[in-house]
Design a protein around this motif. Structure first.
Motif, PDB file in Angstrom:
ATOM      1  N   ILE B 252       0.839  -1.202   0.000  1.00 50.75           N
ATOM      2  CA  ILE B 252       0.000   0.000   0.000  1.00 50.75           C
ATOM      3  C   ILE B 252       0.876   1.255   0.000  1.00 50.75           C
ATOM      4  O   ILE B 252       0.609   2.211  -0.738  1.00 50.75           O
ATOM      5  CB  ILE B 252      -0.961  -0.037   1.206  1.00 50.75           C
ATOM      6  CG1 ILE B 252      -2.007  -1.134   0.970  1.00 50.75           C
ATOM      7  CG2 ILE B 252      -1.634   1.315   1.426  1.00 50.75           C
ATOM      8  CD1 ILE B 252      -2.883  -1.438   2.164  1.00 50.75           C
ATOM      9  N   ALA B 255       2.298   1.595  -3.475  1.00 49.61           N
ATOM     10  CA  ALA B 255       1.267   2.040  -4.420  1.00 49.61           C
ATOM     11  C   ALA B 255       0.971   3.522  -4.233  1.00 49.61           C
ATOM     12  O   ALA B 255       0.748   4.255  -5.198  1.00 49.61           O
ATOM     13  CB  ALA B 255      -0.005   1.206  -4.248  1.00 49.61           C
ATOM     14  N   THR B 288      -9.063   8.504 -11.468  1.00 50.40           N
ATOM     15  CA  THR B 288      -8.990   7.109 -11.932  1.00 50.40           C
ATOM     16  C   THR B 288      -8.499   6.167 -10.829  1.00 50.40           C
ATOM     17  O   THR B 288      -8.526   4.953 -11.004  1.00 50.40           O
ATOM     18  CB  THR B 288      -8.013   6.954 -13.122  1.00 50.40           C
ATOM     19  OG1 THR B 288      -6.682   7.213 -12.645  1.00 50.40           O
ATOM     20  CG2 THR B 288      -8.347   7.898 -14.249  1.00 50.40           C
ATOM     21  N   LEU B 289      -8.045   6.704  -9.697  1.00 53.40           N
ATOM     22  CA  LEU B 289      -7.492   5.853  -8.631  1.00 53.40           C
ATOM     23  C   LEU B 289      -8.611   5.140  -7.877  1.00 53.40           C
ATOM     24  O   LEU B 289      -9.714   5.667  -7.760  1.00 53.40           O
ATOM     25  CB  LEU B 289      -6.697   6.703  -7.638  1.00 53.40           C
ATOM     26  CG  LEU B 289      -5.445   7.413  -8.160  1.00 53.40           C
ATOM     27  CD1 LEU B 289      -4.837   8.269  -7.056  1.00 53.40           C
ATOM     28  CD2 LEU B 289      -4.429   6.415  -8.683  1.00 53.40           C
ATOM     29  N   PRO B 290      -8.324   3.948  -7.350  1.00 46.33           N
ATOM     30  CA  PRO B 290      -9.318   3.313  -6.475  1.00 46.33           C
ATOM     31  C   PRO B 290      -9.509   4.157  -5.211  1.00 46.33           C
ATOM     32  O   PRO B 290      -8.598   4.887  -4.802  1.00 46.33           O
ATOM     33  CB  PRO B 290      -8.705   1.952  -6.139  1.00 46.33           C
ATOM     34  CG  PRO B 290      -7.261   2.059  -6.469  1.00 46.33           C
ATOM     35  CD  PRO B 290      -7.124   3.126  -7.513  1.00 46.33           C
ATOM     36  N   GLN B 291     -10.714   4.050  -4.628  1.00 46.94           N
ATOM     37  CA  GLN B 291     -11.076   4.812  -3.418  1.00 46.94           C
ATOM     38  C   GLN B 291      -9.962   4.911  -2.386  1.00 46.94           C
ATOM     39  O   GLN B 291      -9.659   5.972  -1.877  1.00 46.94           O
ATOM     40  CB  GLN B 291     -12.238   4.126  -2.703  1.00 46.94           C
ATOM     41  CG  GLN B 291     -13.591   4.346  -3.280  1.00 46.94           C
ATOM     42  CD  GLN B 291     -14.665   3.697  -2.384  1.00 46.94           C
ATOM     43  OE1 GLN B 291     -14.527   3.670  -1.169  1.00 46.94           O
ATOM     44  NE2 GLN B 291     -15.707   3.208  -3.004  1.00 46.94           N
ATOM     45  N   GLY B 292      -9.370   3.756  -2.074  1.00 43.36           N
ATOM     46  CA  GLY B 292      -8.364   3.708  -1.009  1.00 43.36           C
ATOM     47  C   GLY B 292      -7.175   4.593  -1.337  1.00 43.36           C
ATOM     48  O   GLY B 292      -6.611   5.260  -0.458  1.00 43.36           O
ATOM     49  N   LEU B 293      -6.771   4.622  -2.610  1.00 44.82           N
ATOM     50  CA  LEU B 293      -5.631   5.452  -3.000  1.00 44.82           C
ATOM     51  C   LEU B 293      -6.027   6.923  -3.084  1.00 44.82           C
ATOM     52  O   LEU B 293      -5.185   7.803  -2.879  1.00 44.82           O
ATOM     53  CB  LEU B 293      -5.050   4.988  -4.335  1.00 44.82           C
ATOM     54  CG  LEU B 293      -4.050   3.835  -4.250  1.00 44.82           C
ATOM     55  CD1 LEU B 293      -3.521   3.488  -5.638  1.00 44.82           C
ATOM     56  CD2 LEU B 293      -2.885   4.183  -3.331  1.00 44.82           C
ATOM     57  N   ARG B 295      -8.005   8.299  -0.940  1.00 42.99           N
ATOM     58  CA  ARG B 295      -7.855   8.693   0.464  1.00 42.99           C
ATOM     59  C   ARG B 295      -6.382   8.828   0.843  1.00 42.99           C
ATOM     60  O   ARG B 295      -5.973   9.792   1.481  1.00 42.99           O
ATOM     61  CB  ARG B 295      -8.488   7.639   1.379  1.00 42.99           C
ATOM     62  CG  ARG B 295      -9.975   7.634   1.335  1.00 42.99           C
ATOM     63  CD  ARG B 295     -10.579   6.712   2.397  1.00 42.99           C
ATOM     64  NE  ARG B 295     -11.970   6.507   2.041  1.00 42.99           N
ATOM     65  CZ  ARG B 295     -12.448   5.429   1.423  1.00 42.99           C
ATOM     66  NH1 ARG B 295     -11.667   4.417   1.148  1.00 42.99           N
ATOM     67  NH2 ARG B 295     -13.713   5.359   1.084  1.00 42.99           N
ATOM     68  N   ALA B 296      -5.595   7.828   0.451  1.00 44.25           N
ATOM     69  CA  ALA B 296      -4.189   7.799   0.874  1.00 44.25           C
ATOM     70  C   ALA B 296      -3.422   8.994   0.312  1.00 44.25           C
ATOM     71  O   ALA B 296      -2.579   9.578   0.995  1.00 44.25           O
ATOM     72  CB  ALA B 296      -3.542   6.485   0.436  1.00 44.25           C
TER      73      ALA B 296
END
Lengths: 354, 354
Positions: B252, B255, B288-293, B295-296
C-alpha cells in the motif's frame, strides 16, 4: 403510522445498496429476489425493499425454502411468508426440500446441504424470473461473527473483508451473472429488531439463528458476549475492520495490476509456446518491487496460466523469489508440479510444464 | 555441553535479526545494547546475542534498570544481572530510578512511567557508548497479545502489524538514529523457556510479566487461553496475521508513492505560493485511482504540508472526495482548519490556509 427515524434511515441504507436505477422513467423495473425465512432479519429486509421499490424501480419477488427440518413449525413458517407477501402485493415462490434426506444422500452436514439447497433454489427463482439480483438479510452482527471466525481460523487481509455488500453469486458451480446484495450488512441485529417493532412486524422465531454450525453458534452466544467485556463496541470494531480491509485490498489489487502492466512482455513470435502456456516477465523491473508485490505477481502469473492458484504454496513462492532476486542465478524453478519458471538474465518466463 | 537443535535454531534467528556485518574483517565491531531484566526472555536474548557476537562482529553491552518497585527483590535482580554480565565478559550498565516517585510527580501510571524511564535509560546508555542498536526480548506471545489488544480496541492494517522486528526508536521526543531490534519476535515463550533449560540458565522471576497493564494482563492470562479452545494455534495465527499485514502495508505504501509520482505537478513559477505551502495534483489522474488510493494521496498531501495528518478526519476526506469526483464541481474545500483544497477542472491544489 408515522415513520420513525430508524425506519427512514434503514430504508435509505437499503435503497443505497442497489445499483442506481436507469435515468429514463420508462425503463423496465429490475426484478430482485428477496430471500425470506420469516425471521426478524429477512422480514425487515423484505419490508424495506418493498418500501423503496417504486423509487428504485425494483420489482421484488419473495422466495422461501422450506427445509423440512422442523416439521409443522416449518410449514407454518412457509404459510406466514406467503401471507406476508400477499399483504405486500408481492409475488411469492415457495419450495420444499427434504434437507436431511439430501444431506444423508450426499454425505454432507445438514448445514452444508441446507446452504446449497437454499442457494440453488434462489438461483432457480432468479433464472425463472429473469432477475439478476438476489438479496439476503446478513447484518452487522453476522459480519462480526464471520470476521471473528476467520480471525480465529487464521486469515489474511482478504478474509478480514468478511462478507461483501455486493458479491458475485457464491455457488461457483453455477454459471451465472447473478449478484448477491446484502443491504443490511451495516445494520445491527438490535436495529433490525427495533425496525420490526416500529413497523409492527411480528416475525417468526428465526430457526436459521439456531441451526448454524457449532463454531458460529459458540462465537455468537459465548465468544462475542465475552469479548464485549473488553470492548462493548466489539461488533462495530470488527465491522469497521472488514470495511478497511476491503479498501486496502482494492489498493493491493490495483497495485498488482499496475505492476503486472509494467512487467509483462510480449511473447516472442519465434517461440514455440503460445501466450496461453507461457508468460514472459521483465526480471529487472520485478526485482525492484516490494516483497509483497513480488509474491502477488508470481501468484497472478499462475492464475493466468491455470485459472486459479489455490495449490501454490508460500514456500514455493519464497524459493522462486530467492532465485529471481539473486542477481547471478539463472536456470529453472518449479512453482507447482505443472508450472515452471525459466530464469534468464533479464527476463523470466512462467510456463506450463508436462 | 552439546548444543541442542533449539539453541542452534534460536541463535540463527537472533543472528539474522542484525544488519549484515561489513565485509572487511578489520571493521570496528558494532556496539549493541541488550536490555536485560533478569527474567527468562531477556536472559535468553542476552545469551544468544553474546554467542553470535563474534560472527556478527557485535560488541554487546548489557543494560539493566532497577525500577525500585519491588524492594530487595529488585536489588537482587540487579546483582544477578551484574554477575551474569561478568560471567559473559560483557560490560554492564545498571541504573536506579524511583519509578513510583516519577509516576506521582508526572501524574502518570506506574506502567507508563516505567516504560518511559526504561527507554530513556536505554537511549542514554546507547548514546554514551556510541551504539546505534538496542535489542529487547519481545517474543511471539507478546506479539500475539499486542495484535489481539489492538484488534479489540479497533485497528486497521497498520495496527495489525503489531511490533516490528526492526523499528525506529519508540520515544519520538528523542532525536536519534537509534534502532530497536526485537530478535525473538518469532520465538514463542515456550521455546525461550526450553532454551534457558538447555543452556542451564536460571532466570529470575520476570516481574515485567506481572506489572504490565491490566488489559494486557487479562489478555495474557484469560483471553488467550480462552481463545485456545477455539484454535490451539491462536498465537501463531495472530503472529502470521501481523506478518501478512506488514507485507500488505508495504504494498500500500509503495502504491501510494507510485500514485503520488503520477499525480504531483510542478508548482507554476508565477504562483505566489511556494512549493512548501501548496501542492498541485492532477485531478483527472486522481479520479482514476481506487477509493483507497484517493484517500491515501489526500492524506499524504496533508502530511507533506504539515509533517503529520493525525487531525485529518475521515469525514473531511470523504467530503473532499465527493467534490473531487463529481466531474463538474470546482471551488474550495476545507480538509482541516488550516489546509484547503482549490478545485480546478483538471488540477487541484492542496494548500496551507491562514
Amino acid at each position: 403510522m408515522a415513520q420513525t427515524n430508524l425506519v427512514t434511515r434503514l430504508r435509505a441504507e437499503v435503497a443505497g445498496a442497489f445499483p442506481a436505477p436507469a435515468a429514463q422513467p420508462t425503463a423496465t423495473a429490475r426484478t430482485v429476489i428477496i430471500a425470506v425465512s420469516g425471521g426478524a432479519d429477512s422480514l425487515c429486509l423484505a419490508d424495506a425493499v418493498v418500501a423503496v421499490a417504486p423509487e428504485q424501480n425494483l420489482a421484488p419477488i419473495i422466495a422461501h425454502l422450506n427445509h423440512q427440518l422442523r416439521g409443522e413449525a416449518a410449514d407454518a413458517d412457509a404459510d406466514f411468508v406467503r401471507r406476508f407477501a400477499e399483504a405486500c402485493l408481492v409475488p411469492c415462490h415457495i419450495a420444499v426440500v427434504d434437507v436431511a434426506e439430501v444431506a444423508a444422500q450426499t454425505h454432507t452436514s445438514i448445514e452444508v446441504a441446507a446452504r446449497q439447497a437454499r442457494y440453488a433454489f434462489l438461483a432457480k427463482v432468479a433464472a425463472d424470473a429473469g432477475a439478476s439480483l438476489v438479496t439476503t438479510a446478513h447484518h452487522a452482527d453476522d459480519q462480526a461473527e464471520t470476521v471473528l471466525m476467520r480471525l480465529l481460523r487464521g486469515t489474511g487481509i482478504a478474509g478480514l473483508r468478511g462478507m461483501q455488500p455486493c458479491a458475485p453469486w457464491p455457488d461457483s458451480t453455477v454459471q451465472t451473472n447473478l449478484k448477491l446484495l446484502r443491504p443490511l450488512l451495516r445494520t445491527t441485529r438490535a436495529e433490525i429488531e427495533r425496525y420490526c417493532q416500529d413497523r409492527n412486524l411480528q416475525p417468526r422465531h428465526d430457526a436459521s439463528n439456531d441451526d448454524s454450525t457449532y463454531t458460529r453458534n459458540r462465537i455468537r452466544h459465548e465468544l462475542l458476549p465475552y469479548l464485549e467485556q473488553y470492548n462493548p463496541g466489539i461488533r462495530a470494531v470488527l465491522a469497521r475492520l472488514a470495511d478497511s480491509a476491503t479498501h486496502d485490498l482494492e489498493i493491493i489489487d490495483y497495485a498488482t495490476q499496475q505492476a503486472w502492466a509494467a512487467l509483462a512482455q510480449p511473447t516472442q513470435p519465434h517461440e514455440p509456446r503460445s501466450a496461453e502456456n507461457a508468460i514472459r516477465l521483465n526480471r529487472q523491473i520485478w526485482q525492484t518491487l516490494p516483497q509483497g508485490l513480488q509474491r502477488a505477481t508470481l501468484r497472478f502469473a499462475v492464475q493466468q496460466l491455470k485459472g486459479e492458484a489455490i495449490d501454490l504454496k508460500y514456500s514455493a513462492v519464497e524459493e522462486a523469489r530467492d532465485v529471481l532476486n539473486s542477481s547471478a542465478a539463472t536456470g529453472e524453478i518449479a512453482l507447482l508440479a505443472d508450472v515452471r519458471v525459466d530464469v534468464g538474465a533479464k527476463v523470466f518466463c512462467v510456463r506450463r510444464a508436462g
